[in-house]
Enzyme design. Structure first.
Site, short mmCIF file in Angstrom:
data_model
loop_
_atom_site.label_atom_id
_atom_site.label_comp_id
_atom_site.label_asym_id
_atom_site.label_seq_id
_atom_site.Cartn_x
_atom_site.Cartn_y
_atom_site.Cartn_z
N GLY A 62 0.81 -1.23 0.00
CA GLY A 62 0.00 0.00 0.00
C GLY A 62 0.84 1.27 0.00
CB ILE B 109 1.91 4.41 4.71
CG1 ILE B 109 0.94 5.58 4.52
CG2 ILE B 109 2.96 4.76 5.76
CD1 ILE B 109 0.04 5.85 5.73
CG ASP C 7 -7.63 -11.55 3.82
OD1 ASP C 7 -7.62 -11.26 5.05
OD2 ASP C 7 -8.40 -11.02 3.01
CB SER D 274 -5.38 7.31 12.46
OG SER D 274 -5.98 8.50 11.98
CE1 TYR E 143 -8.83 3.67 9.10
CE2 TYR E 143 -9.10 5.95 9.82
CZ TYR E 143 -8.29 4.91 9.40
OH TYR E 143 -6.93 5.11 9.30
CE LYS F 220 -6.17 2.72 11.51
NZ LYS F 220 -5.32 1.62 11.04
CG PHE G 199 -1.04 14.36 12.86
CD1 PHE G 199 -0.47 13.48 13.78
CD2 PHE G 199 -1.98 15.26 13.32
CE1 PHE G 199 -0.81 13.50 15.13
CE2 PHE G 199 -2.32 15.30 14.67
CZ PHE G 199 -1.74 14.43 15.57
CG ASN H 141 -7.55 11.12 1.99
OD1 ASN H 141 -7.50 9.92 1.72
ND2 ASN H 141 -7.93 11.57 3.15
NE ARG I 78 -8.22 17.61 8.79
CZ ARG I 78 -9.19 18.49 9.04
NH1 ARG I 78 -8.89 19.70 9.48
NH2 ARG I 78 -10.46 18.15 8.88
N GLY J 297 -18.80 16.05 9.67
CA GLY J 297 -17.83 15.31 10.47
C GLY J 297 -16.44 15.94 10.49
P1 NAD Z 1 -3.41 1.50 1.72
O1 NAD Z 1 -4.81 1.08 1.47
O2 NAD Z 1 -2.63 2.08 0.60
O3 NAD Z 1 -2.58 0.27 2.33
C1 NAD Z 1 -3.18 -0.74 3.11
C2 NAD Z 1 -2.78 -2.08 2.50
O4 NAD Z 1 -3.36 -3.13 3.28
C3 NAD Z 1 -3.28 -2.24 1.06
O5 NAD Z 1 -2.18 -2.60 0.23
C4 NAD Z 1 -4.31 -3.37 1.15
O6 NAD Z 1 -4.32 -4.17 -0.02
C5 NAD Z 1 -3.83 -4.13 2.38
N1 NAD Z 1 -4.88 -4.89 3.10
C6 NAD Z 1 -6.11 -4.44 3.50
N2 NAD Z 1 -6.76 -5.43 4.12
C7 NAD Z 1 -5.95 -6.53 4.10
C8 NAD Z 1 -6.07 -7.86 4.58
N3 NAD Z 1 -7.18 -8.30 5.19
N4 NAD Z 1 -5.03 -8.70 4.41
C9 NAD Z 1 -3.90 -8.29 3.80
N5 NAD Z 1 -3.73 -7.06 3.30
C10 NAD Z 1 -4.75 -6.18 3.46
O7 NAD Z 1 -3.43 2.51 2.96
P2 NAD Z 1 -2.27 3.43 3.56
O8 NAD Z 1 -2.63 4.85 3.32
O9 NAD Z 1 -0.94 2.93 3.15
O10 NAD Z 1 -2.51 3.16 5.11
C11 NAD Z 1 -1.79 2.16 5.82
C12 NAD Z 1 -2.27 2.12 7.26
O11 NAD Z 1 -2.12 3.44 7.83
C13 NAD Z 1 -3.75 1.77 7.41
O12 NAD Z 1 -3.89 0.96 8.56
C14 NAD Z 1 -4.42 3.10 7.62
O13 NAD Z 1 -5.60 3.00 8.37
C15 NAD Z 1 -3.35 3.87 8.40
N6 NAD Z 1 -3.46 5.33 8.26
C16 NAD Z 1 -3.46 5.91 7.02
C17 NAD Z 1 -3.60 7.28 6.89
C18 NAD Z 1 -3.64 7.94 5.53
O14 NAD Z 1 -4.09 9.09 5.43
N7 NAD Z 1 -3.19 7.31 4.47
C19 NAD Z 1 -3.72 8.07 8.04
C20 NAD Z 1 -3.70 7.47 9.30
C21 NAD Z 1 -3.57 6.08 9.39
N1 UDP Z 2 -10.76 18.77 1.68
C1 UDP Z 2 -11.35 19.59 0.74
N2 UDP Z 2 -11.72 19.03 -0.45
C2 UDP Z 2 -11.53 17.73 -0.76
C3 UDP Z 2 -10.91 16.89 0.22
C4 UDP Z 2 -10.55 17.45 1.43
O1 UDP Z 2 -11.54 20.78 0.98
O2 UDP Z 2 -11.90 17.27 -1.85
C5 UDP Z 2 -10.33 19.35 2.98
C6 UDP Z 2 -11.00 18.74 4.20
O3 UDP Z 2 -12.20 19.41 4.49
C7 UDP Z 2 -9.92 18.94 5.27
C8 UDP Z 2 -8.61 18.81 4.49
O4 UDP Z 2 -8.94 19.08 3.13
O5 UDP Z 2 -9.99 20.25 5.81
C9 UDP Z 2 -7.96 17.43 4.58
O6 UDP Z 2 -8.93 16.46 4.23
P1 UDP Z 2 -8.55 14.91 4.06
O7 UDP Z 2 -9.81 14.18 3.74
O8 UDP Z 2 -7.40 14.78 3.12
O9 UDP Z 2 -8.00 14.51 5.51
P2 UDP Z 2 -8.74 14.46 6.95
O10 UDP Z 2 -9.94 15.33 6.91
O11 UDP Z 2 -9.05 13.03 7.16
O12 UDP Z 2 -7.74 14.99 7.92
#
Ligand code: NAD
Ligand code: UDP
Length: 336
Positions: free
Chosen positions: A11, A13, A59, A125, A149, A153, A178, A199, A231, A294
């Site tokens: 994925g 990150i 999985d 998160s 969601y 967490k 963040f 996002n 943010r 929200g």
């Molecule tokens: P992503 O969807 O790109 O990566 C998650 C990966 O997990 C994907 O490759 C998906 O295929 C895999 N996956 C999901 N369910 C699975 C399962 N049952 N078995 C095996 N693999 C599985 O997301 P990301 O943005 O890289 O996020 C990674 C982690 O960080 C997640 O737990 C997410 O909740 C957390 N997180 C992300 C953000 C963000 O904004 N991206 C912010 C805070 C926390």
């Molecule tokens: N946002 C926006 N337009 C979009 C997506 C997001 O104005 O199409 C704004 C949203 O209201 C927030 C910031 O951008 O103030 C970050 O949103 P995101 O969904 O990326 O992250 P989160 O809200 O989960 O922190």
């Protein structure tokens, strides 16, 4: 040689973290079911690092498949990214989110126990700070959630905390991210969401590349300097490096430790739009829309615990975050 299991390593990150772990000399094994990613990202990790990656398309809810990995590989720590992550979808499909995120973590933790593996770094998160804490967010504030969601967490953090109380040798770091943005400097890996992005950054990127017409800015009447939401955006490379530091910390310290990974600075939606315009050299069309239900007006991290315990702090800038996102978008307009 003992290895680190990286769940969700294909994925956004996770793929950047794989690169950083390999560069830091850690042998890794990746588990991903590719539900939200493509195997191509594994090839690209290999291209960036010049190393072969051991990949299991599996999985985490499938106990036999996870057990097979622990049988075949000597896993001494887990870095756990796998899970579903879309807030809106979690409201529509709560059972899917609880089943995948909590059920999957449950299977993983049970198999870790079977094999005596007692170290985990978990992707938490900033969402666990809920709606009512004052900013900046500090790790000892009360946690809560406003959607399924977020509850996954909060609950997984609680489960890890409880395991640490029951077993004085267990070590769990919950990294509270963040807003991760940006991409690897090579432009080979980055954020590749399915469908229309929720996002901000991937949405802006798709407007810049011509796939989407116009950004809707969700509200310009918040109590922030320019009225748009604020943010704490953090470069995914900084975030990935934070995992290497967190794993080293976890290996040395038993117990449960939540740690914020943010820059400590807030950026507004309009500031982000202007920074991206500078990086891509063209205007980003936008309109002001209603507030998104929200959403909170502003959040950012108190980043001092990460500095103190991990000797980690974010190094990238708003400019490099936008430049690196744009490079990835240009090189991969249709994703990986
Ligand atoms: P992503 O969807 O790109 O990566 C998650 C990966 O997990 C994907 O490759 C998906 O295929 C895999 N996956 C999901 N369910 C699975 C399962 N049952 N078995 C095996 N693999 C599985 O997301 P990301 O943005 O890289 O996020 C990674 C982690 O960080 C997640 O737990 C997410 O909740 C957390 N997180 C992300 C953000 C963000 O904004 N991206 C912010 C805070 C926390
Ligand atoms: N946002 C926006 N337009 C979009 C997506 C997001 O104005 O199409 C704004 C949203 O209201 C927030 C910031 O951008 O103030 C970050 O949103 P995101 O969904 O990326 O992250 P989160 O809200 O989960 O922190």
């Amino acid at each position: 040689m003992s290895k680190i299991l990286i769940t969700g390593g294909a994925g956004f990150i996770g793929s950047h973290a794989c690169v950083e772990f390999i560069n830091a000399g850690f042998p890794i094994v990746v588990l991903d079911n590719l539900s939200n990613s493509k195997e191509e990202s594994i090839r690209r990790i290999e291209k960036i690092t010049g190393k072969t990656v051991t990949f299991y398309k599996a999985d985490m809810r499938d106990a036999a498949a996870v057990r097979r990995i622990f049988e075949e590989q000597q896993i001494d720590a887990v870095v756990h990214f796998a899970g579903f992550k879309a807030v809106g979808e979690s409201v529509a499909k709560p059972l899917d989110y609880y089943e995948n995120n909590i059920g999957g973590t449950f299977v993983l933790l049970q198999i870790m126990r079977e094999y005596g593996c007692k170290t985990i770094v978990f992707s938490s998160s900033a969402t666990v700070y809920g709606m009512h804490n004052p900013i900046p967010y500090v790790e000892d504030m009360p946690t809560s959630a406003t959607n399924p969601y977020g509850y996954t967490k909060v609950m997984i953090e609680q489960i890890l905390h409880d395991i640490c109380i029951s077993d004085p040798e267990f070590r769990a770091v919950a990294l509270r991210y963040f807003n991760p943005i940006g991409a690897h400097k090579s432009g080979l890996i980055g954020e590749d969401p399915n469908g229309i992005p929720n996002n901000l950054l991937p949405y802006i990127g798709q407007v810049a590349v011509g796939k989407l017409q116009q950004l809707s800015i969700f509200g310009n009447d918040y109590d922030t300097p320019d009225g748009t939401g604020v943010r704490d955006y953090i470069h995914v490379l900084d975030l990935a490096k934070g995992h290497v530091s967190a794993l080293k910390y976890a290996k040395e310290h038993a117990g449960f430790m939540p740690i914020n990974l943010g820059t400590g600075h807030g950026i507004s939606v309009l500031e982000m739009v202007h920074a991206y315009e500078k990086a891509c050299g063209k205007p980003i069309s936008y309109r002001i829309a209603d507030r998104r239900p929200g959403d909170i007006s502003a959040n950012y991290a108190n980043a001092s615990r990460a500095k103190e315990l991990l000797n980690w702090q974010a190094e990238e800038t708003l400019e490099t975050m936008c430049e690196d996102s744009w490079r990835f978008m240009q090189q991969n307009p249709n994703g990986l």
